[in-house]
Design an enzyme around this catalytic site. Structure first.
Site, PDB file in Angstrom:
ATOM      1  N   GLU A  72      51.770  62.036 -33.062  1.00  0.00           N
ATOM      2  CA  GLU A  72      52.565  61.383 -32.549  1.00  0.00           C
ATOM      3  C   GLU A  72      53.580  62.362 -32.223  1.00  0.00           C
ATOM      4  O   GLU A  72      54.274  62.562 -31.207  1.00  0.00           O
ATOM      5  CB  GLU A  72      53.750  60.050 -32.645  1.00  0.00           C
ATOM      6  CG  GLU A  72      52.420  59.440 -33.134  1.00  0.00           C
ATOM      7  CD  GLU A  72      53.348  57.494 -33.528  1.00  0.00           C
ATOM      8  OE1 GLU A  72      53.888  57.758 -33.857  1.00  0.00           O
ATOM      9  OE2 GLU A  72      52.608  56.720 -33.431  1.00  0.00           O
ATOM     10  N   ARG A  75      53.122  64.726 -28.931  1.00  0.00           N
ATOM     11  CA  ARG A  75      53.369  64.760 -27.957  1.00  0.00           C
ATOM     12  C   ARG A  75      54.829  65.306 -27.011  1.00  0.00           C
ATOM     13  O   ARG A  75      55.382  65.372 -26.215  1.00  0.00           O
ATOM     14  CB  ARG A  75      53.840  63.157 -27.931  1.00  0.00           C
ATOM     15  CG  ARG A  75      52.690  62.343 -27.789  1.00  0.00           C
ATOM     16  CD  ARG A  75      52.934  61.037 -28.031  1.00  0.00           C
ATOM     17  NE  ARG A  75      52.800  61.038 -27.034  1.00  0.00           N
ATOM     18  CZ  ARG A  75      52.923  59.202 -26.526  1.00  0.00           C
ATOM     19  NH1 ARG A  75      53.070  58.558 -27.322  1.00  0.00           N
ATOM     20  NH2 ARG A  75      53.235  58.959 -25.506  1.00  0.00           N
ATOM     21  N   ARG A 155      34.066  68.657 -40.483  1.00  0.00           N
ATOM     22  CA  ARG A 155      35.191  67.189 -40.053  1.00  0.00           C
ATOM     23  C   ARG A 155      35.802  66.759 -39.233  1.00  0.00           C
ATOM     24  O   ARG A 155      36.167  65.112 -39.060  1.00  0.00           O
ATOM     25  CB  ARG A 155      36.733  68.589 -39.033  1.00  0.00           C
ATOM     26  CG  ARG A 155      36.688  68.330 -37.570  1.00  0.00           C
ATOM     27  CD  ARG A 155      37.634  69.625 -37.367  1.00  0.00           C
ATOM     28  NE  ARG A 155      37.214  69.829 -35.861  1.00  0.00           N
ATOM     29  CZ  ARG A 155      38.085  71.145 -35.147  1.00  0.00           C
ATOM     30  NH1 ARG A 155      39.360  71.685 -35.748  1.00  0.00           N
ATOM     31  NH2 ARG A 155      37.853  70.824 -34.348  1.00  0.00           N
ATOM     32  N   ASN A 177      65.873  65.250 -28.531  1.00  0.00           N
ATOM     33  CA  ASN A 177      65.006  64.317 -27.738  1.00  0.00           C
ATOM     34  C   ASN A 177      64.101  63.804 -28.936  1.00  0.00           C
ATOM     35  O   ASN A 177      64.134  62.872 -28.723  1.00  0.00           O
ATOM     36  CB  ASN A 177      64.843  65.470 -27.112  1.00  0.00           C
ATOM     37  CG  ASN A 177      63.548  64.074 -26.088  1.00  0.00           C
ATOM     38  OD1 ASN A 177      62.477  64.831 -26.248  1.00  0.00           O
ATOM     39  ND2 ASN A 177      63.907  64.153 -25.464  1.00  0.00           N
ATOM     40  N   ARG A 182      62.246  59.246 -32.116  1.00  0.00           N
ATOM     41  CA  ARG A 182      61.759  58.961 -32.504  1.00  0.00           C
ATOM     42  C   ARG A 182      62.385  58.247 -33.972  1.00  0.00           C
ATOM     43  O   ARG A 182      61.913  58.439 -35.354  1.00  0.00           O
ATOM     44  CB  ARG A 182      60.939  60.576 -33.845  1.00  0.00           C
ATOM     45  CG  ARG A 182      59.581  60.062 -32.706  1.00  0.00           C
ATOM     46  CD  ARG A 182      58.630  59.542 -32.441  1.00  0.00           C
ATOM     47  NE  ARG A 182      58.012  60.170 -31.406  1.00  0.00           N
ATOM     48  CZ  ARG A 182      56.569  59.270 -30.879  1.00  0.00           C
ATOM     49  NH1 ARG A 182      56.736  58.275 -31.006  1.00  0.00           N
ATOM     50  NH2 ARG A 182      55.926  60.296 -29.942  1.00  0.00           N
TER      51      ARG A 182
END
Length: 228
Positions: A72, A75, A155, A177, A182
Site C-alpha cells: 500500500e 503505491r 519465497r 500527499n 493514509r
C-alpha cells in the site's frame, strides 16, 4: 511496526527561501529573521496550493512492517524506495498478528462501510488461523531452501503477513500527499479511510514530520490536511 528517522535536511526556512526567490531573488536572512516571518507565508502557500516550495529538502525513514503494508505504501510514487530483497537473503520468521483493539469486522458495502470490534472468539480465531498458516508457510520455505531451491523461488510460499524492511525517501510535498491519504481525520477536507496498519505507520511518520517542520505541519492541518 517501526518507523524511524534516518536522515533529513528539512526545515520550514527552506520552504520560505524557495518561495521568496521568485520575487526577491537570493536572500541572506538569518534563521531568526526567517522564523519571525515564515508562518504567514507558509500558511499562504499551503492555502493557495503553491506546492513547489515544499519540494525542497527530503527525509529518509527506515520502516519495518508487514509486506501488505509496503504494497500500500509503495503505491505512493512521489518517493524513492529500497526494500529488503527475499531474492538475496533469507527472511526472518517475523509475522504480523492484529493487536487487541484492532477492529476485525467489516460492515457495509465497498465504498460505504465501517469496521467494528471483534469478539473474543473472533480474535482467538484470527490468532489461531494466522499462526497456523505462518508456521506452515515458513516450514515449506525452509524445506525448499534446505533442498537447494533458490531463495527467489522459495519465497513464493511466504504470505504477505511476513515482515520486511525498507528505506523510503521523500520530500515534504510527497510526505503530505501520503499523510493526507493514509491517515483518518474527521476534520480533514477529504476524509480518508486507510487500513489501520498503514495508518499506524503514517502516524509515526507524521510525528517525525511535525517535529522537523512545525510551521509547515501546522499549516497542513489548518488547511484541511490537503497536500499543496
Amino acid at each position: 511496526m517501526t518507523v524511524q528517522l534516518v536522515d533529513h535536511n528539512l526545515s520550514d526556512q527552506a520552504v520560505v527561501r524557495a518561495a521568496r526567490v521568485s520575487t526577491v531573488g537570493q536572500t541572506h536572512q538569518s534563521p531568526d529573521e526567517a522564523a519571525d516571518r515564515e508562518t504567514g507565508l507558509i500558511n499562504y502557500l499551503m492555502r493557495e496550493r503553491h506546492g513547489s516550495p515544499f519540494e525542497h529538502g527530503s527525509l529518509t525513514l527506515y520502516v519495518e512492517a508487514p509486506i501488505f503494508v509496503f504494497r500500500e505504501w509503495q503505491r505512493h510514487r512521489i518517493a524513492s524506495y529500497n526494500e529488503e530483497s527475499a531474492r538475496y537473503r533469507e527472511l526472518r520468521p517475523a509475522f504480523y498478528l492484529p493487536t487487541v483493539g484492532r477492529n476485525l469486522v467489516q460492515v457495509g458495502k465497498p465504498g460505504s462501510y465501517r469496521f467494528e470490534p471483534g469478539t473474543a472468539e473472533q480474535f482467538s480465531t484470527v490468532d489461531t488461523e494466522l499462526v497456523t498458516a505462518y508456521e506452515t508457510a515458513y516450514r515449506s520455505y525452509e524445506r525448499m531452501l534446505s533442498a537447494g531451491i533458490a531463495r527467489e523461488v522459495a519465497r513464493a510460499a511466504l504470505p504477505v503477513g511476513i515482515y520486511s524492511s525498507m528505506y523510503v525517501t521523500m520530500n515534504p510535498r510527497g510526505l503530505m500527499n501520503f499523510l493526507s491519504l493514509r491517515t483518518h481525520r474527521e476534520d480533514a477536507a477529504f476524509v480518508s479511510h486507510p487500513q489501520r496498519e498503514i495508518e499506524v505507520c503514517a502516524d509515526k511518520a507524521e510525528a517525525i514530520f511535525a517535529s522537523l517542520m512545525p510551521a509547515t505541519h501546522a499549516a497542513f492541518e489548518a488547511n484541511g490536511r490537503v497536500a499543496p
